[in-house]
Design an enzyme around this catalytic site. Structure first.
Site, PDB file in Angstrom:
ATOM      1  N   HIS A 155      -4.913  16.293  -9.685  1.00 34.58           N
ATOM      2  CA  HIS A 155      -3.511  16.872  -9.705  1.00 34.58           C
ATOM      3  C   HIS A 155      -2.792  16.438  -8.361  1.00 34.58           C
ATOM      4  O   HIS A 155      -1.766  17.412  -7.820  1.00 34.58           O
ATOM      5  CB  HIS A 155      -3.590  18.510  -9.893  1.00 34.58           C
ATOM      6  CG  HIS A 155      -4.534  18.820 -10.592  1.00 34.58           C
ATOM      7  ND1 HIS A 155      -4.093  19.081 -11.955  1.00 34.58           N
ATOM      8  CD2 HIS A 155      -5.619  19.365 -10.840  1.00 34.58           C
ATOM      9  CE1 HIS A 155      -4.978  19.618 -12.941  1.00 34.58           C
ATOM     10  NE2 HIS A 155      -6.163  19.631 -12.174  1.00 34.58           N
TER      11      HIS A 155
ATOM     12  N   SER B 174      16.506  -1.750   3.926  1.00 30.11           N
ATOM     13  CA  SER B 174      17.559  -1.211   3.263  1.00 30.11           C
ATOM     14  C   SER B 174      18.768  -1.745   4.228  1.00 30.11           C
ATOM     15  O   SER B 174      18.946  -1.944   5.468  1.00 30.11           O
ATOM     16  CB  SER B 174      17.554   0.165   3.627  1.00 30.11           C
ATOM     17  OG  SER B 174      18.983   0.823   3.332  1.00 30.11           O
TER      18      SER B 174
ATOM     19  N   GLU C 183       6.968  -1.208  -6.703  1.00 27.44           N
ATOM     20  CA  GLU C 183       7.923  -0.234  -7.545  1.00 27.44           C
ATOM     21  C   GLU C 183       8.148  -1.383  -8.574  1.00 27.44           C
ATOM     22  O   GLU C 183       8.359  -0.754  -9.775  1.00 27.44           O
ATOM     23  CB  GLU C 183       9.102  -0.312  -6.479  1.00 27.44           C
ATOM     24  CG  GLU C 183       8.920   0.963  -5.675  1.00 27.44           C
ATOM     25  CD  GLU C 183      10.055   1.145  -4.640  1.00 27.44           C
ATOM     26  OE1 GLU C 183      11.006   1.941  -5.143  1.00 27.44           O
ATOM     27  OE2 GLU C 183      10.216   0.746  -3.613  1.00 27.44           O
TER      28      GLU C 183
ATOM     29  N   LYS D  18      14.167   1.600   7.200  1.00 25.34           N
ATOM     30  CA  LYS D  18      13.453   1.594   6.051  1.00 25.34           C
ATOM     31  C   LYS D  18      12.623   0.510   5.890  1.00 25.34           C
ATOM     32  O   LYS D  18      13.064  -0.675   6.151  1.00 25.34           O
ATOM     33  CB  LYS D  18      14.352   1.923   4.721  1.00 25.34           C
ATOM     34  CG  LYS D  18      15.089   3.119   4.689  1.00 25.34           C
ATOM     35  CD  LYS D  18      14.458   4.217   3.956  1.00 25.34           C
ATOM     36  CE  LYS D  18      14.261   3.680   2.483  1.00 25.34           C
ATOM     37  NZ  LYS D  18      14.753   4.311   1.613  1.00 25.34           N
TER      38      LYS D  18
END
Ligand code: ARG
Length: 463
Positions: free
Chosen positions: A159, A280, A293, A286
Site C-alpha cells: 500500500h 525545466s 515517465e 528541476k
C-alpha cells in the site's frame, strides 16, 4: 477508360479515384517488409522451378532481378510508388521492368494474401529474436545492479506504506522474474508465428503442384499452416506478440513508477544519471525523470495497439479481408516502442546511483521490524494475535516518543510483554530481520546471492 497500370486493373472501367488510391495504399508503411518479401519470393520462385512449374532460366532471372532490387532498396535508390499500392506490387513491377516475362511468372500459384501473411511472419520472427536478446540485456543490467546491492537495506512496501525491510537486490530481482516470464511468452508465441502461409494462395490453395514443405524449410519455418483459409486470414500471432509486448511495458511501467518515486527528493533513494533526465525551462532546480515517465506513458500506446489489433480481427469473416492491412502500423509501432524501451532501460539502470543511507533511514524510521518483534514473542509462546496487539502498543509508544522500536530501552519494551529479553535487539535490527527471511524466495542477503547465481546461469543459457 481503362487504366492498365495496375496489376489487377484488367476488369475495371475507370481508374481508382485519387483519394481512394491514397486511402487503400499501404506502401508507405509496409515497405519495411521489403527484405522479407524478397526472401519469400526467392523461396517461392525456387520451389516453382524445382517443381517444373516455371523454367529454371526464369528462376535464375528472378534471382538476379531480386538481388538487384534488394541492393537498390538497401542503398535507398529504390523508388516506391503509391500508385503501386503496396510493397509486394512495387517489387514485382520493378522486377518485371528488369527481367520481363520471367518477372510476371513469379506470382504463379501465389496471392498477395499468402504473401503478406508470410512477410509479416518472417518480419515478426526476426523481431521476436531481437526482443529476446534485448530482454536478456536488460536482465543482465538488473543483475549487475542487484549484485552491488545484495545487502542494501530498503523499506519494502505494501500500500506504499513501509511494511518490512527488504534488500534492494531482492527488490530488483522481482523485475528479473517478470522479464523471465515475458521472455517465455515471446518464445512461446514464436512457435506459432513460425509457420508458413505460402501455398494458401488467395484462400483455397492452388492447382499447381507446389511443394510447401520445401518453401517452409528454405525460409526456416517449423511447419506449414495447415488450413489455407486460416493461413491467409488470422492475425492472432500478431495479437499474441502485442499482448506479450504490452505485458513487458506494463512491468516496466511499474519499475518506472518506482524509479520516479525513488528519485524524488521526498524519497531520495536513487539518482538517475543526467543523460536520462531533462531540466525545466522555468524552474532551474528541476531534474525530471523523463525516461521512466515516457516508458510509463508509452505503455498506454502499446496497450492501445493491442486493443486495435483485437478489434481489427473481431468479427472478420473468413478468409482474407482488407481490414488486415491495418495490422501493420500497430504491430510495427509496438515493436519499435518495445525495442527502444528495452534498450534504453538497460542503459538507464547502469546510470543509477543508490543512496544506501537514505534507504536504510527510511526502513529504520518506518517500524519496519514490528512483525519481527511479534514473531519473536510468538516463538516465546505468545499466541500471534496477542503478540500483534502487544507490538501495536509498542509502536504507538515509540511513535509518541518519536523514536524507532529499536531505540526503546529493554525496561520499556518489557512493559508490553514480559517475554522480551535482551536478545530482542538482534531481531529489531534491520540486518536481523533481513537475515531471518532465509528461504528460497526470501529477502535475506544470502538468498539474494543464491538467486543471483541462478540468474547468472539462466542468462548464460539464454545467450
Ligand atoms: N497490402 C495488403 C495487406 O497488407 C496485401 C494483401 C492484399 N490483398 C488483397 N487481396 N488486396 O494486407
Amino acid at each position: 477508360m481503362q487504366d492498365k497500370s495496375k496489376a489487377w486493373s484488367g476488369r475495371f472501367n475507370e481508374p481508382v479515384a485519387e483519394l481512394v488510391k491514397r486511402y487503400t495504399a499501404s506502401v508507405e508503411f509496409d515497405q519495411r517488409l521489403a527484405e522479407f518479401d524478397i526472401q519469400g519470393s526467392l523461396a517461392h520462385a525456387r520451389m516453382l522451378g524445382a517443381q517444373d512449374i516455371i523454367a529454371n532460366e526464369d528462376v535464375a532471372a528472378i534471382e538476379r532481378g531480386l538481388a538487384e532490387i534488394l541492393e537498390e532498396i538497401r542503398t535507398g535508390r529504390f523508388e516506391w510508388l503509391l500508385d503501386l499500392e503496396d510493397v509486394h506490387l512495387n517489387i514485382e513491377k520493378r522486377l518485371t521492368d528488369k527481367i520481363g516475362d520471367a518477372g510476371k511468372r513469379l506470382h504463379t500459384g501465389r496471392s498477395r494474401n499468402d504473401q503478406v501473411a508470410t512477410d509479416v511472419r518472417l518480419w515478426l520472427r526476426a523481431t521476436v529474436d531481437d526482443v529476446l536478446v534485448r530482454i536478456g540485456k536488460l536482465q543482465q543490467s538488473i543483475v549487475e545492479l542487484a549484485e552491488k546491492h545484495a545487502d542494501t537495506v530498503m523499506p519494502g512496501f505494501t500500500h506504499l506504506q513501509v511494511a518490512q525491510p527488504v534488500t534492494f537486490g531482492h527488490h530488483l530481482l522481482a523485475y528479473f522474474e517478470m522479464l523471465k516470464r515475458d521472455a517465455e511468452r515471446f518464445a512461446d508465441a514464436r512457435r506459432r508465428i513460425n509457420r508458413l502461409p505460402l501455398g494458401a494462395a488467395a484462400l483455397a490453395g492452388t492447382s499447381y503442384p507446389i511443394d510447401r514443405e520445401r518453401v517452409a524449410r528454405e525460409l526456416g519455418f517449423d511447419d506449414v499452416c495447415e488450413n489455407s483459409l486460416d493461413a491467409v486470414s488470422d492475425r492472432d500471432f500478431a495479437i499474441e506478440f502485442t499482448s506479450a509486448a504490452a505485458l513487458v511495458m506494463t512491468h516496466l511501467s511499474r519499475f518506472s513508477e518506482e524509479l520516479i518515486l525513488w528519485s524524488s527528493p521526498r524519497f531520495g533513494f536513487i539518482d538517475i544519471a543526467d543523460r536520462f533526465c531533462t531540466g525545466s525551462s522555468i524552474m532551474p532546480q528541476k531534474k525530471n525523470p523523463d525516461v521512466p515517465e515516457l516508458v510509463r506513458g508509452k505503455t498506454g500506446r502499446v496497450n492501445g495497439h493491442l486493443i486495435a489489433l483485437l478489434t481489427l480481427m473481431k468479427s472478420q469473416p473468413l478468409a482474407y479481408n482488407k481490414d488486415n492491412q491495418e495490422d501493420k502500423e500497430p504491430l510495427f509501432d509496438t515493436a519499435d516502442t518495445l525495442l527502444v524501451t528495452l534498450e534504453i532501460y538497460a542503459d538507464m539502470l547502469r546510470g543509477i546511483t543508490v543512496d544506501t543511507a537514505a534507504m536504510r533511514l527510511a526502513a529504520a524510521e518506518g517500524f519496519a521490524t514490528a512483525t519481527d518483534l511479534a514473531d519473536y514473542l510468538v516463538k516465546k509462546g505468545l499466541p500471534f494475535r496477542d503478540a500483534h496487539e502487544a507490538v501495536a502498543r509498542a509502536v504507538r509508544h515509540a511513535e509518541a516518543q518519536n523514536c524507532d522500536l529499536a531505540d526503546l530501552s529493554l525496561a520499556d519494551l518489557k512493559t508490553f510483554s514480559s517475554l522480551v529479553e535482551a536478545d530482542i535487539y538482534e531481531v529489531l535490527t534491520l540486518e536481523g530481520s533481513l537475515a531471518s527471511r532465509n528461504h528460497i524466495g526470501g529477502t535475506a542477503p544470502q538468498q539474494v546471492r543464491e538467486a543471483l547465481g541462478r540468474a547468472r546461469v539462466y542468462l548464460a543459457k539464454t545467450e
